[in-house]
Design a protein around this motif. Structure first.
Motif, PDB file in Angstrom:
ATOM      1  N   ILE A 246      -2.330  -3.228   5.092  1.00 54.13           N
ATOM      2  CA  ILE A 246      -3.439  -2.561   5.425  1.00 54.13           C
ATOM      3  C   ILE A 246      -2.671  -1.061   4.739  1.00 54.13           C
ATOM      4  CG2 ILE A 246      -2.980  -0.313   7.225  1.00 54.13           C
ATOM      5  CD1 ILE A 246      -3.111  -3.139   9.087  1.00 54.13           C
ATOM      6  N   GLY A 247      -1.225  -1.072   4.354  1.00 54.77           N
ATOM      7  CA  GLY A 247      -0.711  -0.005   3.541  1.00 54.77           C
ATOM      8  C   GLY A 247      -0.683   0.200   2.309  1.00 54.77           C
ATOM      9  N   THR A 248      -0.883  -1.265   1.239  1.00 58.63           N
ATOM     10  CA  THR A 248      -1.664  -1.345   0.169  1.00 58.63           C
ATOM     11  C   THR A 248      -3.029  -0.292   0.103  1.00 58.63           C
ATOM     12  OG1 THR A 248      -0.178  -2.948  -0.196  1.00 58.63           O
ATOM     13  CG2 THR A 248      -2.298  -2.490  -1.946  1.00 58.63           C
ATOM     14  N   THR A 249      -4.329  -0.849   0.988  1.00 60.04           N
ATOM     15  CA  THR A 249      -5.317  -0.374   1.092  1.00 60.04           C
ATOM     16  C   THR A 249      -5.056   0.903   1.477  1.00 60.04           C
ATOM     17  OG1 THR A 249      -6.431  -2.485   1.812  1.00 60.04           O
ATOM     18  CG2 THR A 249      -7.339  -0.426   2.808  1.00 60.04           C
ATOM     19  N   ILE A 250      -4.125   1.724   1.945  1.00 64.71           N
ATOM     20  CA  ILE A 250      -4.212   3.426   2.673  1.00 64.71           C
ATOM     21  C   ILE A 250      -3.706   3.803   0.900  1.00 64.71           C
ATOM     22  CG2 ILE A 250      -2.846   4.920   3.733  1.00 64.71           C
ATOM     23  CD1 ILE A 250      -2.583   3.168   5.876  1.00 64.71           C
ATOM     24  N   VAL A 251      -3.664   3.161   0.274  1.00 67.30           N
ATOM     25  CA  VAL A 251      -2.983   4.072  -1.153  1.00 67.30           C
ATOM     26  C   VAL A 251      -4.015   3.216  -1.811  1.00 67.30           C
ATOM     27  CG1 VAL A 251      -1.321   3.154  -3.094  1.00 67.30           C
ATOM     28  CG2 VAL A 251      -0.583   3.232  -1.171  1.00 67.30           C
ATOM     29  N   LEU A 252      -4.260   2.622  -2.184  1.00 72.57           N
ATOM     30  CA  LEU A 252      -4.976   2.558  -2.758  1.00 72.57           C
ATOM     31  C   LEU A 252      -6.588   3.340  -2.413  1.00 72.57           C
ATOM     32  CD1 LEU A 252      -6.224  -1.892  -2.808  1.00 72.57           C
ATOM     33  CD2 LEU A 252      -5.033   0.208  -4.969  1.00 72.57           C
ATOM     34  N   LEU A 253      -6.922   4.234  -1.057  1.00 68.76           N
ATOM     35  CA  LEU A 253      -7.982   4.801  -1.470  1.00 68.76           C
ATOM     36  C   LEU A 253      -7.888   6.492  -1.466  1.00 68.76           C
ATOM     37  CD1 LEU A 253      -8.530   3.740   2.690  1.00 68.76           C
ATOM     38  CD2 LEU A 253      -9.905   4.014   1.041  1.00 68.76           C
ATOM     39  N   MET A 254      -6.391   6.330  -1.111  1.00 68.86           N
ATOM     40  CA  MET A 254      -5.715   7.799  -1.656  1.00 68.86           C
ATOM     41  C   MET A 254      -5.715   8.299  -3.534  1.00 68.86           C
ATOM     42  SD  MET A 254      -2.215   7.823   0.942  1.00 68.86           S
ATOM     43  CE  MET A 254      -1.229   9.305  -0.302  1.00 68.86           C
TER      44      MET A 254
END
Length: 267
Positions: A246-254
């Motif tokens: 989830i954390g990695t996905t948020i970083v990718l979206l950012m």
């Protein structure tokens, strides 16, 4: 002649494991090829299958001398041990096998004369491992069920850095992150390059940037879905992996958002 060593996932065909019936130059050439390949790769033994020959031949190097085993058969077995083995067939992989502690071997020499050999310790383990190849198998069949599952995970992820209680340190999903990283870099380079382009070139750049952002969006979705599937393969560490995903996905979206804003306001 030094030969290329056969590696996983190549498997023996039905012709492999055939008994040697003619003790001729063809046999002598294969034996020499095995010796040359052992020397060149600093190995302790090889079976003929491992260099692509169907013959039932094993060559073992012990104390600097070669032992040539033609048509080897184990006649007697004693005791049981669980060594950690490696093999050139599974490069970089290891597994805890179940082997006999001592064996008595019947084989033929290069002249076709019947011989016998008693072996224990490392020599016995090595010979048993090579005889597995003679009969169209490998050390995977010598693993208990728990070790077999662990070894299959090592093969799937391509790393030996997996233990029974740990998550692997390398995941296939990391390749998706690498692709995303490169697309992001290309996108940023495109934005910076826009300051130095003509109006006509900018039209082409806009198209390229649109494709890059679409691909990045697809990669985020693919990463999120596949990472969850991959994480479930290790039930003992699923919770920590979900948080990381989830954390990695948020970083990718950012990162995608940053690229989009730069594209929108600059280009």
């Amino acid at each position: 002649m030094v030969k290329k060593i056969v590696t996983y996932p190549t498997t023996p065909s039905l012709e492999f494991g055939a008994n040697v019936r003619f003790f001729n130059d063809e046999l002598f050439a294969i034996v020499q090829d095995l010796k040359d390949t052992i020397q060149a790769n600093d190995l302790d033994a090889l079976a003929a299958f491992q260099i692509g020959s169907p013959l039932s031949v094993v060559v073992v190097k012990k104390d600097g001398e070669f032992i040539e085993l033609v048509n080897p058969r184990v006649l007697k077995r004693e005791g049981s041990i669980t060594p950690v083995e490696t093999t050139a067939y599974f490069p970089g992989m290891s597994a805890k096998t179940i082997r006999y502690k001592k064996i008595t071997l019947m084989y033929e020499d290069r002249s076709g004369n019947q011989q016998f050999l008693e072996a224990d310790g490392e020599l016995a383990i090595t010979i048993q491992r090579k005889i597995d190849y003679v009969f169209g198998s490998n050390f995977r069949v010598r693993l208990d069920e728990a070790e077999k599952k662990l070894f299959d995970s090592k093969l799937e992820f391509g790393t030996d850095a997996i233990t029974q209680n740990d998550c692997p340190t390398v995941f296939k999903r990391d390749r998706i992150l690498q692709a995303f990283k490169y697309l992001f870099i290309f996108g940023i380079i495109g934005v910076v390059s826009s300051f130095f382009m003509s109006d006509e070139s900018l039209k082409s750049l806009v198209t390229v940037e649109n494709y890059i952002m679409i691909l990045m969006s697809f990669l985020i979705v693919i990463y999120f879905l596949y990472a969850q599937y991959e994480g479930k393969q290790y039930k003992h560490c699923t919770s920590c992996q979900i948080g990381n995903i989830i954390g990695t996905t948020i970083v990718l979206l950012m990162k995608l958002t940053v690229l989009f804003l730069a594209y929108y306001f600059i280009i």
